[in-house]
Design a protein around this motif. Structure first.
Motif, mmCIF file in Angstrom:
data_model
loop_
_atom_site.group_PDB
_atom_site.id
_atom_site.type_symbol
_atom_site.label_atom_id
_atom_site.label_comp_id
_atom_site.label_asym_id
_atom_site.label_seq_id
_atom_site.Cartn_x
_atom_site.Cartn_y
_atom_site.Cartn_z
ATOM 1 N N GLY A 96 -28.735 55.652 -3.322
ATOM 2 C CA GLY A 96 -29.686 54.626 -2.906
ATOM 3 C C GLY A 96 -29.908 53.526 -3.914
ATOM 4 N N THR A 97 -29.242 53.587 -5.071
ATOM 5 C CA THR A 97 -29.426 52.548 -6.080
ATOM 6 C C THR A 97 -28.252 51.586 -6.046
ATOM 7 N N CYS A 98 -28.452 50.418 -6.591
ATOM 8 C CA CYS A 98 -27.386 49.428 -6.686
ATOM 9 C C CYS A 98 -27.691 48.493 -7.851
ATOM 10 N N THR A 99 -26.705 47.729 -8.248
ATOM 11 C CA THR A 99 -26.869 46.799 -9.359
ATOM 12 C C THR A 99 -27.794 45.658 -8.941
ATOM 13 N N ARG A 100 -28.894 45.464 -9.709
ATOM 14 C CA ARG A 100 -29.854 44.414 -9.367
ATOM 15 C C ARG A 100 -29.971 43.354 -10.455
ATOM 16 N N CYS A 101 -29.081 43.422 -11.440
ATOM 17 C CA CYS A 101 -28.961 42.364 -12.442
ATOM 18 C C CYS A 101 -27.545 42.449 -13.010
ATOM 19 N N PRO A 102 -27.016 41.372 -13.555
ATOM 20 C CA PRO A 102 -25.650 41.416 -14.091
ATOM 21 C C PRO A 102 -25.536 42.428 -15.231
ATOM 22 N N ASN A 188 -31.142 37.538 -15.501
ATOM 23 C CA ASN A 188 -31.031 38.049 -16.865
ATOM 24 C C ASN A 188 -30.153 39.298 -16.813
ATOM 25 N N SER A 189 -29.479 39.608 -17.881
ATOM 26 C CA SER A 189 -28.446 40.645 -17.806
ATOM 27 C C SER A 189 -28.593 41.717 -18.868
ATOM 28 N N VAL A 190 -27.943 42.868 -18.579
ATOM 29 C CA VAL A 190 -27.783 43.951 -19.546
ATOM 30 C C VAL A 190 -26.386 43.789 -20.136
ATOM 31 N N PRO A 208 -24.560 41.623 -9.240
ATOM 32 C CA PRO A 208 -25.264 42.251 -8.106
ATOM 33 C C PRO A 208 -24.505 42.018 -6.807
ATOM 34 N N GLY A 209 -24.569 43.019 -5.940
ATOM 35 C CA GLY A 209 -23.878 42.901 -4.666
ATOM 36 C C GLY A 209 -24.563 41.897 -3.752
ATOM 37 N N LEU A 210 -23.737 41.128 -3.018
ATOM 38 C CA LEU A 210 -24.285 40.164 -2.065
ATOM 39 C C LEU A 210 -24.992 40.902 -0.938
ATOM 40 N N ILE A 211 -26.133 40.369 -0.519
ATOM 41 C CA ILE A 211 -26.923 41.004 0.527
ATOM 42 C C ILE A 211 -27.088 40.045 1.695
ATOM 43 N N ALA A 212 -27.162 40.612 2.881
ATOM 44 C CA ALA A 212 -27.312 39.803 4.088
ATOM 45 C C ALA A 212 -28.746 39.776 4.581
#
Length: 801
Positions: A96-102, A188-190, A208-212
């Motif tokens: 259920g998690t995903c990348t939310r910052c670079p 902002n990034s890690v 971050p993955g593109l969202i629709a």
């Protein structure tokens, strides 16, 4: 775990990378090189990759376009798994998690033991506003165990998504639900600084993955454009290699990442397609994806690849990278339709082939871009230096001495302008028209004496005194009352602007001779008959002097205005770029007050000059007498010409007969003398030879207005003496008290009123020298930019060393 939440520079990154592992404890080792760390890569390629990684470490990618790999795709497209295969570390993979910052990975090959430094890179502040300079903060201590990386990254991501909370909270606190974050996404990034013997020299970024769409419980509609804008900021750069991930479990048309990649790379020259999760293709639809591998559908110059990464369950089972690569190889070798592909397409399957191709493309791009990067660096360095030199001088460490120097240079410039500069806009040049206007105005106050009686005098036409033409400018020859119209100087307010207007002479402006005569008779006291008191002349002179105050005050005010404008210009010239403008404003206020005090002294001097003129006086007897006789003759001549017109015309038209030769005189009879000739002949017979024709008018009876004519001549002659004296003295007084007065004692006044010579001088100067924050920030940004550009240029100079 101690908090090392501090900002660091690029050079400090390198120092941090030299931290040695602890003597006790274990360091996880990987039995084979992972991804681009494969030791079989050529030395030249590794050298190129190492160079671009060092350039990225300088931070110069914000100034020029550096080759980089950006991994993009829709949410849950398998990007993170691909990054794991290249870097050899495990990213947060909770369900259920995903990348939310670079997540930027900066990999560096080293002979030292493996280690990882996690940093937070901020390009916006807590309110989302761009920072002038990116800020890097070390997040926690150096990691020597790969098993700790996943948890540290997760905590770092939460710190990025909660910018208003202390970093220590996320380093030392318990794990929290990601849904409690302040932000749903952030640009902002890690940043991961990873080095070790099995690590590639490479930089890439997991975006971050593109969202629709967004759910009602988390995020908002702006997140869609935020993520797309973030991805665009990377892939729009011409040197960015786009690693496009497409999950086979979802229809290709429903994955927006390809649309975005095609928008910025329409010809597909720098895009590498990666098909992920081939094991999740619905049964019977496998053939739909084979045209991509054969580059028949959505063709790309570098082709499409297909990889199979470990599942979440495999990761939980602690599968090694070696086992993962073996299972991937078995899958593509034994699973249709992948196993049925021609041999020429087999090279587009498996992670190892993708990584090898990715490495080759990146190193080739770096080699091609190096000359351009060098050129861009030099041009950018030149522009940065130019912009830096255009800024005001940086504050001095000795503000008292600097301000003193500024004041002395300013005073020197003021003195130079007061003495006169060869410039059409110089102070003396702009004052001169006002002085000329003043002189004309005073000149226009000449009494308009009319040597005829009022009852019919206004109809008389007078001629201008020709003797004035030798002293006045042609346009300013006195217009006597006979002229129906005349030019007068009309002043506009206190600006000194002069507008010549033609107006009809009012009859009240004229002073007729019978008015002078009546006034003289009324003024008589104990005088003998035929004598009149001097008070008559004084009365006329006083009325004239009274009119001089206004033009004198106007000149003074006009010069004051011009000086203030000029001084403000000089103050701006010398102090505008010092500090935050406080010194400029204070100097302007002090100078204005000083000039106002000079104005007051000049006005007092004008009052004094006007009082001097209260009593008629002149030692210029010759000049005064000469003009008296000239005006007396002029006025008498006008009256005689009017009263004895025929006689005066005869006198003026008389021309003596020319001598005739003896032969003619013998043969002709001379005509009988008549008129003026007869009178002159008769006077000669009476024993009065040598009488001139114009002397005949003296034989006429005395004019009853003789005394009035004398008074008029006295007043008019004195005006010629007094007005020229006053027209010189007033500008001289204004020049001394107001123009030259501004430079006098100005330096001492500035020192005293600024207070920089007192006990608080150092403190006052320090406050005045405080630089405008905007300029200070701009200088700091340019200095940092120049520093990283120069470091990057130095790195390029060591290619092959």
């Amino acid at each position: 775990m101690p908090n090392l939440d501090t900002s660091v520079s690029a050079s400090e990154f390198e120092s941090a990378m030299d931290i040695s592992p602890p003597r006790s404890g274990s360091v996880e080792c990987v039995e084979d090189g992972v991804g681009l760390s494969n030791p079989q890569l050529s030395h030249g390629r590794r050298q190129m990759l190492d160079l671009v990684n060092r350039l990225h470490s300088t931070g110069v990618q914000v100034d020029i376009d550096l080759p980089q790999i950006a991994v993009i795709g829709s949410q849950s497209a398998g990007k993170s798994s691909l990054i794991e295969s290249i870097s050899g570390i495990t990213l947060p993979r909770a369900a259920g998690t995903c990348t939310r910052c670079p997540t930027e990975c900066r990999l560096s090959r080293s002979e030292e033991a493996w280690k990882c430094i996690v940093l937070l890179r901020f390009i916006t502040d807590n309110k989302g506003q761009p920072l002038g300079q990116a800020r890097n903060e070390i997040f926690g201590t150096t990691i020597f165990n790969k098993a700790e990386v996943e948890d540290r990254i997760k905590r770092a991501q939460r710190a990025i998504l909660n910018p208003n909370k202390p970093r220590k909270t996320f380093l030392e606190g318990d794990d929290e639900d990601v849904h409690d974050s302040e932000l749903s996404f952030s640009n902002n990034s890690v940043t991961l600084q990873i080095s070790g013997p099995d690590v590639a020299d490479l930089s890439f970024c997991d975006l971050p993955g593109l969202i629709a769409s967004v759910s009602s419980s988390r995020g908002n509609s702006s997140d869609i454009s935020l993520v797309e804008g973030l991805v665009t900021s990377y892939i729009k750069k011409p040197s960015c290699i786009i690693l496009l991930t497409v999950a086979c479990e979802t229809d290709f048309e429903n994955q927006g990442a390809h649309r975005l990649a095609k928008q910025y790379d329409p010809e597909g020259k720098r895009t590498i397609g990666v098909l992920t999760k081939p094991d999740r293709i619905p049964v019977g639809e496998e053939a739909n994806w084979l045209p991509f591998i054969r580059n028949e559908k959505e063709p790309l110059e570098n082709n499409w690849y297909c990889v199979k990464q470990p599942s979440s369950n495999d990761i939980k089972q602690k599968i090694t990278w070696s086992d993962a690569r073996q299972r991937e190889d078995e899958y593509f070798s034994m699973t249709a339709p992948w196993s049925d592909l021609d041999t020429m397409y087999q090279k587009y399957l498996r992670t190892s082939n993708l990584v090898e191709r990715l490495s080759s493309i990146l190193s080739d791009l770096i080699s091609k871009r190096l000359p351009q990067i060098q050129d861009e660096l030099e041009k950018t360095i030149f522009k940065a230096r130019e912009a830096l030199s255009a800024l005001p001088k940086a504050p001095s460490s000795d503000p008292l001495n600097e301000i003193a120097t500024l004041l002395h240079v300013f005073i020197s410039d003021v003195f130079q302008h007061v003495e006169g500069v060869s410039d059409e806009d110089g102070l003396l040049q702009v004052i001169r028209p006002a002085q000329e206007t003043f002189r004309r105005h005073v000149r226009s106050t000449a009494p308009k004496f009319h040597p005829f009686e009022r009852k019919h005098g206004s109809s008389k036409k007078l001629t201008r005194p020709k003797f004035l033409a030798n002293e006045e400018e042609h346009s300013e020859i006195e217009s006597e009352p006979e002229d129906e119209d005349y030019q007068s100087d009309c002043w506009s307010g206190l600006s000194g602007a002069r507008v010549l207007k033609k107006r009809k002479r009012a009859e009240t402006d004229l002073i007729f001779i019978d008015d002078v005569y009546d006034r003289a008779h009324r003024a008589r006291t104990r005088e003998l008959p035929g004598n009149y008191p001097f008070v008559v002349q004084e009365t006329f002179i006083a009325a004239i002097i009274k009119e001089w105050r206004y033009p004198a005050v106007v000149l003074c005010k006009t010069v004051h205005t011009l000086i203030l404008e000029h001084c403000k210009m000089l103050v701006t010239k010398h102090f505008a770029f010092f500090g935050q403008g406080t010194l400029e404003q204070r100097v302007k206020a002090i100078v204005q007050k000083h000039v106002n005090e000079c104005l007051q002294r000049a006005e007092e001097r004008i009052d004094w000059l006007l009082k001097l003129e209260d009593r008629p006086f002149s030692l210029n007897i010759h000049y005064l007498t000469d003009y008296k006789y000239k005006f007396l003759a002029h006025y008498k001549g006008l009256r005689k010409k009017d009263q004895k017109a025929e006689l005066m015309e005869s006198i003026e038209s008389y021309r003596p007969s020319t001598s005739q030769n003896t032969f003619s005189r013998a043969k002709t009879v001379e005509p009988q003398e008549t008129g003026i000739a007869k009178v002159l002949s008769g006077l000669a017979e009476m024993g009065l030879p040598g009488i001139k024709p114009e002397d005949i008018s003296k034989l006429l009876p005395a004019d009853r207005m003789e005394h009035a004519v004398v008074i008029m001549a006295d007043v008019r002659a004195y005006f010629q003496v007094a007005y020229k004296r006053f027209a010189d003295n007033v500008p001289l007084a204004i020049d001394y008290e107001l123009v030259r007065g501004i430079e006098r004692d100005l330096l001492q006044t500035l020192y005293g009123r600024l207070g920089i010579n007192g006990l608080e001088g150092q403190r006052i100067c320090k406050e005045l020298a405080q630089e405008n924050p905007h300029i200070a920030d701009r200088r700091e940004d340019l200095q940092k930019k120049l520093e990283r550009l120069q470091i990057a240029s130095s790195e390029l100079m060591h290619i092959g060393a």
